[in-house]
Enzyme design. Sequence first.
Site, PDB file in Angstrom:
ATOM      1  N   GLU A  93       1.060  -1.389  -0.092  1.00 50.85           N
ATOM      2  CA  GLU A  93       0.281  -0.594   0.760  1.00 50.85           C
ATOM      3  C   GLU A  93       0.709   0.848  -0.276  1.00 50.85           C
ATOM      4  O   GLU A  93       0.130   2.527   0.684  1.00 50.85           O
ATOM      5  CB  GLU A  93      -0.666  -0.109   1.054  1.00 50.85           C
ATOM      6  CG  GLU A  93      -2.117  -1.489   1.403  1.00 50.85           C
ATOM      7  CD  GLU A  93      -2.988  -1.220   0.615  1.00 50.85           C
ATOM      8  OE1 GLU A  93      -2.827  -0.434  -0.787  1.00 50.85           O
ATOM      9  OE2 GLU A  93      -3.535  -2.343   0.225  1.00 50.85           O
ATOM     10  N   CYS A 190     -16.348  -0.594 -19.085  1.00 52.31           N
ATOM     11  CA  CYS A 190     -16.709  -0.744 -18.248  1.00 52.31           C
ATOM     12  C   CYS A 190     -16.789  -0.117 -16.963  1.00 52.31           C
ATOM     13  O   CYS A 190     -16.850   0.517 -15.902  1.00 52.31           O
ATOM     14  CB  CYS A 190     -16.688  -2.057 -17.441  1.00 52.31           C
ATOM     15  SG  CYS A 190     -17.198  -3.632 -19.210  1.00 52.31           S
TER      16      CYS A 190
HETATM   17 ZN    ZN Z   1     -15.254  -4.300 -18.989  1.00 53.14          ZN
END
Ligand code: ZN
Length: 199
Positions: A93, A190
């Site tokens: 992180e 997406c």
């Molecule tokens: Zn996708």
Amino acid sequence: MTYYKPAYRSGSLEIICGPMFSGKSEELMRRLRRSKIARQNVLTFKHRLDDRHSTEQLVSHDGNCLDAQPLMDPAVIQELGLKSDVHVIGIDEVQFFPLSIVSAICALVAAGKRVIVAGLNLDFRCVPFGPMPTLLAIADSITKLSAICSICGNEGHFTQRLVDGKPAHFDDHIIMVGAQEAYQARCRTCYKIDKMATL
Ligand code: ZN
Ligand code: ADP
């Protein structure tokens, strides 16, 4: 002809980056475990996001774990890592640390240490995350991992943040009190955000 003689033990910086769920923590743990098998002394750190509670382990989304010291101050990593019996320093992180992590890592590399860090290259807005651009510029080696897009199954390079089940807005706060947040790996098609990052 004069040949340069390599230093007895030269330092290096390895970066493992990618979106959430891409296997960064797993890959970091794999490299650190192999270093231990090679009888190297390994110190492992992770960012302590929250001052109140933090487990003393790296934990991957698969449930694998490795002991790690949670902290917030890069100066402590530098001080502990510079000890002469330390060979390898792992940091997970790394994107959450302040920019002073760069000089701390440079000092460790200059002292001959192998530094391996894992972190998100982009935040949920697709903006380069904290110290990552600088670390990527100075790294000896970069491994950029991808996850599986949770919508279509293609390679996902981005981290989608959802707030109450809907795509987060670009200007949302990093921490949203009272909101149900979730993250998914998504591909470029997406991934949803209401405006693009201007660099
Ligand atoms: Zn996708
Ligand atoms: P990171 O540190 O990059 O967030 P982890 O190493 O913690 O990733 O976890 C990687 C593991 O997460 C994978 O091995 C897989 O089992 C699991 N996983 C869950 N969702 C996904 C996804 N969308 N794409 C790829 N792996 C996923």
